[in-house]
Design a protein around this motif. Sequence first.
Motif, PDB file in Angstrom:
ATOM      1  N   LYS A   1       0.829  -1.200   0.000  1.00 19.23           N
ATOM      2  CA  LYS A   1       0.000   0.000   0.000  1.00 19.23           C
ATOM      3  C   LYS A   1       0.869   1.257   0.000  1.00 19.23           C
ATOM      4  CE  LYS A   1      -3.400   2.557   2.736  1.00 19.23           C
ATOM      5  NZ  LYS A   1      -4.204   2.606   4.002  1.00 19.23           N
ATOM      6  N   GLY A   2       1.947   1.229   0.763  1.00 20.64           N
ATOM      7  CA  GLY A   2       2.834   2.384   0.829  1.00 20.64           C
ATOM      8  C   GLY A   2       3.435   2.715  -0.530  1.00 20.64           C
ATOM      9  N   ALA A   3       3.849   1.671  -1.268  1.00 20.74           N
ATOM     10  CA  ALA A   3       4.425   1.889  -2.598  1.00 20.74           C
ATOM     11  C   ALA A   3       3.370   2.435  -3.559  1.00 20.74           C
ATOM     12  CB  ALA A   3       5.004   0.585  -3.129  1.00 20.74           C
ATOM     13  N   GLN A   4       2.179   1.901  -3.497  1.00 17.91           N
ATOM     14  CA  GLN A   4       1.112   2.365  -4.382  1.00 17.91           C
ATOM     15  C   GLN A   4       0.736   3.810  -4.077  1.00 17.91           C
ATOM     16  OE1 GLN A   4      -1.715  -0.716  -3.397  1.00 17.91           O
ATOM     17  NE2 GLN A   4      -1.200  -1.956  -5.197  1.00 17.91           N
ATOM     18  N   LYS A   5       0.632   4.142  -2.791  1.00 18.80           N
ATOM     19  CA  LYS A   5       0.291   5.510  -2.409  1.00 18.80           C
ATOM     20  C   LYS A   5       1.400   6.485  -2.792  1.00 18.80           C
ATOM     21  CE  LYS A   5      -2.747   6.786  -0.200  1.00 18.80           C
ATOM     22  NZ  LYS A   5      -4.058   7.383  -0.565  1.00 18.80           N
ATOM     23  N   ALA A   6       2.637   6.066  -2.654  1.00 19.70           N
ATOM     24  CA  ALA A   6       3.759   6.926  -3.030  1.00 19.70           C
ATOM     25  C   ALA A   6       3.690   7.267  -4.516  1.00 19.70           C
ATOM     26  CB  ALA A   6       5.082   6.235  -2.699  1.00 19.70           C
ATOM     27  N   GLU A   7       3.411   6.254  -5.338  1.00 15.88           N
ATOM     28  CA  GLU A   7       3.350   6.495  -6.775  1.00 15.88           C
ATOM     29  C   GLU A   7       2.114   7.320  -7.147  1.00 15.88           C
ATOM     30  OE1 GLU A   7       4.323   4.012 -10.846  1.00 15.88           O
ATOM     31  OE2 GLU A   7       4.683   3.094  -8.889  1.00 15.88           O
ATOM     32  N   GLU A   8       1.023   7.170  -6.412  1.00 14.66           N
ATOM     33  CA  GLU A   8      -0.160   7.997  -6.655  1.00 14.66           C
ATOM     34  C   GLU A   8       0.168   9.474  -6.399  1.00 14.66           C
ATOM     35  OE1 GLU A   8      -3.393   6.639  -4.280  1.00 14.66           O
ATOM     36  OE2 GLU A   8      -3.470   4.653  -5.223  1.00 14.66           O
ATOM     37  N   LEU A   9       0.900   9.736  -5.328  1.00 15.57           N
ATOM     38  CA  LEU A   9       1.288  11.116  -5.028  1.00 15.57           C
ATOM     39  C   LEU A   9       2.196  11.673  -6.115  1.00 15.57           C
ATOM     40  CD1 LEU A   9       1.913  10.972  -1.166  1.00 15.57           C
ATOM     41  CD2 LEU A   9       0.064  12.175  -2.358  1.00 15.57           C
ATOM     42  N   LEU A  10       3.062  10.827  -6.649  1.00 15.16           N
ATOM     43  CA  LEU A  10       3.944  11.260  -7.739  1.00 15.16           C
ATOM     44  C   LEU A  10       3.116  11.658  -8.965  1.00 15.16           C
ATOM     45  CD1 LEU A  10       6.870  11.574  -8.768  1.00 15.16           C
ATOM     46  CD2 LEU A  10       6.755   9.186  -9.517  1.00 15.16           C
ATOM     47  N   GLN A  11       2.104  10.879  -9.288  1.00 18.35           N
ATOM     48  CA  GLN A  11       1.241  11.204 -10.419  1.00 18.35           C
ATOM     49  C   GLN A  11       0.458  12.495 -10.157  1.00 18.35           C
ATOM     50  OE1 GLN A  11       1.515   9.655 -13.289  1.00 18.35           O
ATOM     51  NE2 GLN A  11       3.064   8.409 -12.230  1.00 18.35           N
ATOM     52  N   THR A  12       0.050  12.709  -8.916  1.00 19.03           N
ATOM     53  CA  THR A  12      -0.642  13.949  -8.564  1.00 19.03           C
ATOM     54  C   THR A  12       0.265  15.150  -8.786  1.00 19.03           C
ATOM     55  OG1 THR A  12      -1.991  12.810  -6.897  1.00 19.03           O
ATOM     56  CG2 THR A  12      -1.814  15.202  -6.696  1.00 19.03           C
ATOM     57  N   MET A  13       1.532  14.999  -8.479  1.00 21.22           N
ATOM     58  CA  MET A  13       2.485  16.082  -8.704  1.00 21.22           C
ATOM     59  C   MET A  13       2.548  16.440 -10.187  1.00 21.22           C
ATOM     60  SD  MET A  13       5.647  14.974  -6.209  1.00 21.22           S
ATOM     61  CE  MET A  13       6.524  16.546  -6.313  1.00 21.22           C
ATOM     62  N   HIS A  14       2.617  15.429 -11.036  1.00 19.68           N
ATOM     63  CA  HIS A  14       2.645  15.692 -12.480  1.00 19.68           C
ATOM     64  C   HIS A  14       1.375  16.406 -12.930  1.00 19.68           C
ATOM     65  CE1 HIS A  14       6.349  13.925 -13.981  1.00 19.68           C
ATOM     66  NE2 HIS A  14       6.172  12.853 -13.212  1.00 19.68           N
ATOM     67  N   GLN A  15       0.231  15.967 -12.414  1.00 16.44           N
ATOM     68  CA  GLN A  15      -1.037  16.586 -12.808  1.00 16.44           C
ATOM     69  C   GLN A  15      -1.106  18.046 -12.376  1.00 16.44           C
ATOM     70  OE1 GLN A  15      -3.895  13.988 -10.964  1.00 16.44           O
ATOM     71  NE2 GLN A  15      -3.409  12.251 -12.300  1.00 16.44           N
ATOM     72  N   LEU A  16      -0.677  18.327 -11.149  1.00 14.76           N
ATOM     73  CA  LEU A  16      -0.697  19.707 -10.660  1.00 14.76           C
ATOM     74  C   LEU A  16       0.294  20.570 -11.434  1.00 14.76           C
ATOM     75  CD1 LEU A  16      -0.897  19.067  -6.799  1.00 14.76           C
ATOM     76  CD2 LEU A  16      -2.672  20.083  -8.253  1.00 14.76           C
ATOM     77  N   ASP A  17       1.453  19.989 -11.746  1.00 15.76           N
ATOM     78  CA  ASP A  17       2.460  20.722 -12.509  1.00 15.76           C
ATOM     79  C   ASP A  17       1.907  21.117 -13.882  1.00 15.76           C
ATOM     80  OD1 ASP A  17       4.974  21.795 -13.232  1.00 15.76           O
ATOM     81  OD2 ASP A  17       5.558  19.893 -14.150  1.00 15.76           O
ATOM     82  N   LYS A  18       1.225  20.188 -14.532  1.00 21.20           N
ATOM     83  CA  LYS A  18       0.642  20.465 -15.854  1.00 21.20           C
ATOM     84  C   LYS A  18      -0.471  21.504 -15.773  1.00 21.20           C
ATOM     85  CE  LYS A  18       1.655  15.940 -17.901  1.00 21.20           C
ATOM     86  NZ  LYS A  18       1.072  14.660 -18.427  1.00 21.20           N
ATOM     87  N   SER A  19      -1.160  21.540 -14.610  1.00 27.21           N
ATOM     88  CA  SER A  19      -2.265  22.492 -14.456  1.00 27.21           C
ATOM     89  C   SER A  19      -1.783  23.897 -14.093  1.00 27.21           C
ATOM     90  CB  SER A  19      -3.240  21.998 -13.391  1.00 27.21           C
ATOM     91  OG  SER A  19      -2.648  22.057 -12.099  1.00 27.21           O
ATOM     92  N   GLY A  20      -0.472  24.029 -13.890  1.00 29.48           N
ATOM     93  CA  GLY A  20       0.077  25.348 -13.615  1.00 29.48           C
ATOM     94  C   GLY A  20       0.660  25.547 -12.235  1.00 29.48           C
ATOM     95  N   VAL A  21       0.565  24.540 -11.364  1.00 32.44           N
ATOM     96  CA  VAL A  21       1.145  24.658 -10.017  1.00 32.44           C
ATOM     97  C   VAL A  21       2.607  24.221 -10.098  1.00 32.44           C
ATOM     98  CG1 VAL A  21       0.863  24.094  -7.571  1.00 32.44           C
ATOM     99  CG2 VAL A  21      -1.126  24.048  -9.092  1.00 32.44           C
TER     100      VAL A  21
END
Length: 420
Positions: free
Chosen positions: A110-130
């Motif tokens: 679960k920890g590995a999956q959650k870590a990678e989910e947060l990484l994907q969230t970072m990419h999404q926020l970066d693309k949205s302008g954050v």
Amino acid sequence: MRPDVVTYTSLLKCWIESGQNRAASRAEEIVNLMHQRYDDGHEECKPDTLLYNVAMNALAKSKEPYTAERSEALLNRMLDAYNAGDTDLTPTTQSFSTAILAWARTNDLKGAQKAEELLQTMHQLDKSGVKSVAPNKICYTTCILAWKNSNCKDAGRRADDLLQKMEGYEKKGLKHLRPNAISYTNAMEAWIKSRHPHALQRAEAIMDHMMKRAHYDPESAPTTLSFNVLMKAIQHSSLPLKHERAEELLNQMKSMQELGNGRAKPSIVTYNAFFSACAMTEGDTDDKINAFSVVLNALIELQDMDHLHPDTYTWPAVWKACENLLDIERDMTWINRIFELTIKSGHINELLFNNMRRYLPEQYLQSKLKLKTSLNQLTVRDLPNEWTRHAKLGRDQTRRPSNNRNNRSKDVRRKQHSSF
């Protein structure tokens, strides 16, 4: 003067540095207190990104329960405030990387999956302008660490996927996502911990890739830790003649050191892993004799060094090699040589003594201790001080010579002699 956010942040850092068990909980309490004071009209107590990052760091490094969930909760609280227009709580790359680390330290799938989910969230926020949360190599490397810690049979492949993404971004010119030696080494270890049947081959492939990249990217050059991980892969592999591959790897490190590459020079951990790998050699009598010869040569080499010395972990690995590779009757000359080197080192602790006592004939140890009684009641504290002078006995207390201790040892021996 009223305390402000800087004061509370400093207080929070003091709690973390104190090493107190409740540092993480105290961090959350301070964040909540700051919000309460701000809501009560104390403008100077308005929480900011730095306060949250410090609190999340306390959680990520804590051994308290549910720290990963609690760290992500603080991150989500920041995101909610930011989305509501509070720019003082703008999340940063550090905010996310700290939450990713907290999940990596849970050591589960679960920890590995959650870590990678947060990484994907970072990419999404970066693309949205954050842009403040753009992922970097630390975030990716920590995700690879999370897979390494996950105890998942698919960990090696997931780690490789992250490496490929990093190299893909690197080719697009995003140098801040370029993998380094830590990234690759974590991936190697992810393969080993997955217990995949081809873990050694995959780890070797990563090492070869690092060696090639080192010609144009020094940060990718393998380190001592990289080689130590590969040595560990050899130990746990299905190779029958492990000593041959282990010797090749050790010689490669020594050759690199001779050429002036101090980044990958052998350490005592390297030698200990080398001995453990050799001890697992399979095959016929000749194969095992050859493997032990390699062990003995490396041990003698190690003892002649000025900068490295055998430690508490060296001797159990060497004695495991004796137990696995030698015949107690046929090879007693070699065993005796190892015994003499071991007692000369002064590293015999309770665990090593019990292992030696289980392996060696009782008459042999009796002759070395000049005793005739059974050794069953003997403890490591009854051994000559020379044998244990560098060992940790009992509750990690290094044995120090004392008249009382020496007299007690003499009394034990005197009682044993008097029983005959």
